[in-house]
Motif scaffolding. Structure first.
Motif, PDB file in Angstrom:
ATOM      1  N   ASN A 140       0.848  -1.188   0.000  1.00 35.56           N
ATOM      2  CA  ASN A 140       0.000   0.000   0.000  1.00 35.56           C
ATOM      3  C   ASN A 140       0.885   1.239   0.000  1.00 35.56           C
ATOM      4  O   ASN A 140       2.068   1.181   0.365  1.00 35.56           O
ATOM      5  N   PRO A 141       0.367   2.383  -0.446  1.00 35.96           N
ATOM      6  CA  PRO A 141       1.206   3.577  -0.628  1.00 35.96           C
ATOM      7  C   PRO A 141       2.002   3.981   0.605  1.00 35.96           C
ATOM      8  O   PRO A 141       3.156   4.391   0.495  1.00 35.96           O
ATOM      9  N   VAL A 142       1.426   3.854   1.783  1.00 36.60           N
ATOM     10  CA  VAL A 142       2.138   4.244   3.008  1.00 36.60           C
ATOM     11  C   VAL A 142       3.318   3.309   3.246  1.00 36.60           C
ATOM     12  O   VAL A 142       4.441   3.749   3.519  1.00 36.60           O
ATOM     13  N   SER A 143       3.088   2.018   3.133  1.00 35.06           N
ATOM     14  CA  SER A 143       4.152   1.040   3.334  1.00 35.06           C
ATOM     15  C   SER A 143       5.235   1.186   2.262  1.00 35.06           C
ATOM     16  O   SER A 143       6.428   1.071   2.559  1.00 35.06           O
ATOM     17  N   LEU A 144       4.816   1.450   1.032  1.00 32.72           N
ATOM     18  CA  LEU A 144       5.782   1.593  -0.054  1.00 32.72           C
ATOM     19  C   LEU A 144       6.707   2.784   0.187  1.00 32.72           C
ATOM     20  O   LEU A 144       7.934   2.658   0.055  1.00 32.72           O
ATOM     21  N   ARG A 145       6.133   3.903   0.564  1.00 32.72           N
ATOM     22  CA  ARG A 145       6.959   5.084   0.836  1.00 32.72           C
ATOM     23  C   ARG A 145       7.920   4.813   2.004  1.00 32.72           C
ATOM     24  O   ARG A 145       9.083   5.220   1.960  1.00 32.72           O
ATOM     25  N   TRP A 146       7.434   4.130   3.023  1.00 33.23           N
ATOM     26  CA  TRP A 146       8.267   3.844   4.195  1.00 33.23           C
ATOM     27  C   TRP A 146       9.430   2.932   3.831  1.00 33.23           C
ATOM     28  O   TRP A 146      10.571   3.184   4.204  1.00 33.23           O
ATOM     29  N   LYS A 147       9.148   1.871   3.073  1.00 31.94           N
ATOM     30  CA  LYS A 147      10.204   0.928   2.713  1.00 31.94           C
ATOM     31  C   LYS A 147      11.253   1.586   1.821  1.00 31.94           C
ATOM     32  O   LYS A 147      12.458   1.388   2.001  1.00 31.94           O
ATOM     33  N   ARG A 148      10.814   2.383   0.868  1.00 30.08           N
ATOM     34  CA  ARG A 148      11.768   3.078   0.006  1.00 30.08           C
ATOM     35  C   ARG A 148      12.585   4.092   0.804  1.00 30.08           C
ATOM     36  O   ARG A 148      13.794   4.251   0.576  1.00 30.08           O
ATOM     37  N   ARG A 149      11.944   4.780   1.743  1.00 29.43           N
ATOM     38  CA  ARG A 149      12.647   5.775   2.552  1.00 29.43           C
ATOM     39  C   ARG A 149      13.689   5.104   3.437  1.00 29.43           C
ATOM     40  O   ARG A 149      14.813   5.604   3.586  1.00 29.43           O
ATOM     41  N   VAL A 150      13.328   3.982   4.033  1.00 31.63           N
ATOM     42  CA  VAL A 150      14.278   3.251   4.881  1.00 31.63           C
ATOM     43  C   VAL A 150      15.472   2.788   4.071  1.00 31.63           C
ATOM     44  O   VAL A 150      16.627   2.919   4.495  1.00 31.63           O
ATOM     45  N   LEU A 151      15.207   2.248   2.882  1.00 29.62           N
ATOM     46  CA  LEU A 151      16.300   1.769   2.053  1.00 29.62           C
ATOM     47  C   LEU A 151      17.193   2.921   1.600  1.00 29.62           C
ATOM     48  O   LEU A 151      18.434   2.803   1.624  1.00 29.62           O
TER      49      LEU A 151
END
Length: 327
Positions: A266-277
């Motif tokens: 989902n968009p929230v999880s996607l942004r979080w995972k990309r930001r963490v990486l």
């Protein structure tokens, strides 16, 4: 204040990569040697960010393996596949073999980027010699040959796509014009025997998509991706982990994501995972010693790079054992 994460990365790089795979690479002299690209080049800038480079290589390896012939080349010839005492593939992935392959890849793309001209040429000769030994027949009767122009073009396009895409998405200050990198990197593909190679981001994207009728997720590929990697015990930052597998599939073109059955979070999880990486990739970044040596080598000016990197004469015939002995 020193960057402790970057220091730990440098120490790990020294133990796992530099001492094992950089033994024959030269970055310090001769003074004034620009290598294949020289200071100020887009290739120097992109490849000097080692964590993003590694991430790009992981993504490149993923999309490359969507070609069934590549899957069988790896199964039949690569260190990635575990083998029994008789050398017969077991179907399992060999983590140590994967680390060796990644180490050789990192040394190649750093050495050809800002190593000396002689270093870059020797690395290219070695890879060409290895490719000459990779020939065989798939179970469906289709022959494969790593020297075929179509294979070389596919291999080249997947690599430059992976490195450029990881740079654009995860570098803290990506190049304003990524086509500069695509145009320069052609020299690496030509050095490996490639011809008629794509030279821009759009040309590479079109080249990759043109291969779609030939692509598939083989059982070999499926075994090493997606849910099959969950709980495999590989740390998230190492190739073969579920997290880096996600990162590679998340970077794929849309048509390739469909082929790989990628389910976007989902968009929230996607942004979080990309930001963490992105935070992790840039948090451990510091210019490698080799890059600083290359800068010192060229600080007082350079000669012009070689006119062409394409092989001038046919390579001598060498067995795989002879090639590996020279690594």
């Amino acid at each position: 204040m020193p960057n402790r994460l970057a220091t730990r990365f440098e120490r790990s790089f020294d133990a796992d990569v530099r001492t094992k795979f950089f033994r024959h690479l030269e970055f310090r002299e001769p003074v004034g040697d620009p290598g294949w690209f020289g200071p100020g080049s887009a290739v120097w800038y992109v490849h000097s960010h080692t964590p993003a480079l590694v991430l790009g290589l992981v993504a490149a390896a993923y999309i490359e393996g969507l070609d069934p012939s590549i899957s069988w080349m790896g199964y039949d010839h690569s260190r990635l596949v575990a083998r029994d005492a008789a050398g017969v593939p077991t179907g399992a992935i060999d983590p140590e073999g994967g680390a060796v392959r990644l180490g050789h890849s990192v040394s190649f793309f750093i050495g050809t980027a800002y190593g000396t001209t002689e270093t870059a040429e020797r690395l290219a000769r070695t890879v060409r010699a290895m490719h000459h030994t990779v020939k065989g027949v798939r179970p469906d009767g289709v022959r494969y040959d790593a020297d075929e122009p179509e294979w070389l073009r596919w291999n080249y396009a997947t690599v430059v796509w992976g490195l450029a895409t990881a740079h654009e998405r995860y570098h803290s200050a990506p190049l304003p014009d990524i086509d500069e990198y695509y145009a320069e990197f052609v020299r690496v593909g030509e050095a490996l025997g490639g011809t008629g190679l794509p030279r821009t981001k759009k040309e590479v994207a079109d080249c990759l998509e043109s291969y779609l009728p030939k692509l598939a997720v083989t059982p070999i590929k499926a075994f090493g991706t997606g849910p099959n990697l969950r709980g495999n015990g590989v740390p998230p930052w190492q190739p073969g982990s579920a997290f880096l597998d996600w990162a590679a599939r998340d970077m794929l073109p849309g048509w390739a994501q469909k082929l790989a059955l990628y389910q976007r979070p989902n968009p929230v999880s996607l942004r979080w995972k990309r930001r963490v990486l992105k935070s992790a990739v840039n948090g451990i970044y510091t210019p490698l010693r080799e890059f600083r040596e290359a800068q010192a080598r060229t600080a007082s000016g350079t000669a012009a790079p070689v006119a062409t990197t394409a092989p001038a004469v046919p390579d001598p015939a060498r067995t795989r054992e002879e090639v590996e002995a020279a690594l």
